[in-house]
Design an enzyme around this catalytic site. Sequence first.
Site, PDB file in Angstrom:
ATOM      1  N   GLY A   1       0.969  -1.030  -0.025  1.00 59.76           N
ATOM      2  CA  GLY A   1       0.163  -0.034   0.012  1.00 59.76           C
ATOM      3  C   GLY A   1       0.849   1.217  -0.021  1.00 59.76           C
TER       4      GLY A   1
ATOM      5  N   SER B   1       6.453  -4.444  -2.159  1.00 60.95           N
ATOM      6  CA  SER B   1       5.959  -3.215  -2.582  1.00 60.95           C
ATOM      7  C   SER B   1       6.292  -2.170  -1.277  1.00 60.95           C
ATOM      8  CB  SER B   1       4.505  -3.021  -2.831  1.00 60.95           C
ATOM      9  OG  SER B   1       4.357  -1.967  -3.460  1.00 60.95           O
ATOM     10  N   TRP B   2       5.329  -1.518  -0.811  1.00 61.78           N
ATOM     11  CA  TRP B   2       5.414  -0.621   0.408  1.00 61.78           C
ATOM     12  C   TRP B   2       5.894  -1.623   1.578  1.00 61.78           C
ATOM     13  CZ3 TRP B   2       6.104   3.500   2.943  1.00 61.78           C
ATOM     14  CH2 TRP B   2       5.865   3.479   4.317  1.00 61.78           C
TER      15      TRP B   2
ATOM     16  N   ASP C   1       8.358  -4.655 -13.966  1.00 61.84           N
ATOM     17  CA  ASP C   1       7.454  -3.977 -12.922  1.00 61.84           C
ATOM     18  C   ASP C   1       7.216  -2.370 -13.287  1.00 61.84           C
ATOM     19  OD1 ASP C   1       6.436  -2.706 -10.650  1.00 61.84           O
ATOM     20  OD2 ASP C   1       7.343  -4.070  -9.442  1.00 61.84           O
TER      21      ASP C   1
ATOM     22  N   HIS D   1       4.347  -6.279 -11.306  1.00 67.20           N
ATOM     23  CA  HIS D   1       4.486  -5.896  -9.831  1.00 67.20           C
ATOM     24  C   HIS D   1       3.900  -6.942  -8.965  1.00 67.20           C
ATOM     25  CE1 HIS D   1       5.212  -3.124  -6.464  1.00 67.20           C
ATOM     26  NE2 HIS D   1       4.325  -3.054  -6.134  1.00 67.20           N
TER      27      HIS D   1
END
Length: 315
Positions: free
Chosen positions: A43, A110-111, A266, A294
């Site tokens: 996120g 990711s985050w 990505d 991604h």
Amino acid sequence: MNEFYPEISPFNDFLLAVDEQHKIYVEQCGNPDGQPILFIHGGPGAGCSTNDRRFFDPEKYRIILFDQRGCGRSHPHGCLDNNDTSHLVSDIEQIRQHLNIEQWHVFGGSWGSTLALVYAQTHANSVISLVLRGIFLARDIDTNWTFSGGGATRIFPDYWQEYLSALPAGESQPGVHTAYNLMTGDDKALAMKVAKAWSIWEIRCCTLIPDQAFVDAATGDKSAWTLARHEAHFMVNDCFLKPNEILANCDKIENIPTVIVHGRYDIVCPFDNAWLLHQQLPNSTLIASEASGHASIEPNTKHHLIAATQQMLEI
């Protein structure tokens, strides 16, 4: 090709009060006596899914998942107060202490990779190993690439135009600050419209092959509200990090066994994020997930992540 482990249910779940306002949802799955591993979702604001439990051998791992402040099953939903990187790092450490875990493996995408890295750099003695996917270094260049008319918009101009069409007529600065102001403004209908458009734009860019079911699953009203607003909140505040903080602090984690898996194609977080991190962590293993974007669910990426979690059992 490694596939997901079978679906499992938690053997324990609870809400942990981390301050006077926020209660975060925590669950444990797999073997209560297994090696502890923490899953950190992306996120910010995405929350965990049932598939997130399935990267780990449930017979060998004690799998811990949590929803970060204000999203998923944590309370209050959508709350951005006292919601920043240092608070999230503190929450992770509170979970570890609450569960009486001395050290654990950490897995983030990711985050989630950003937060895993900052957590490890802050609490290196608590981390046995790192498995990281879809690296996001949280620099201005990384934010602008996806959300301020950067390179991603040149690759998916049609998707980007659909996002722009959700903004008020005459809006001349379609950047993160504009979207954030709209999503936190008094017009709740407009805020939701922009949040949905933001989320759909991002999630459509996540997979190399278009996957409408994947988009639909991640962009319902409740999910879009926290994903978009949380992401914009963090991005307008430079993710509450100093410039280039993650790369500058890699010496603090250079001895932690680390596997980095990153999709070659990505578009949300370009491959150079992983490449630069690997240069600062020369003892790490960098795996380019070919024919992948991604998302963690893409076959090659899923295969490499599961292989990495199996590898970490041998440490």
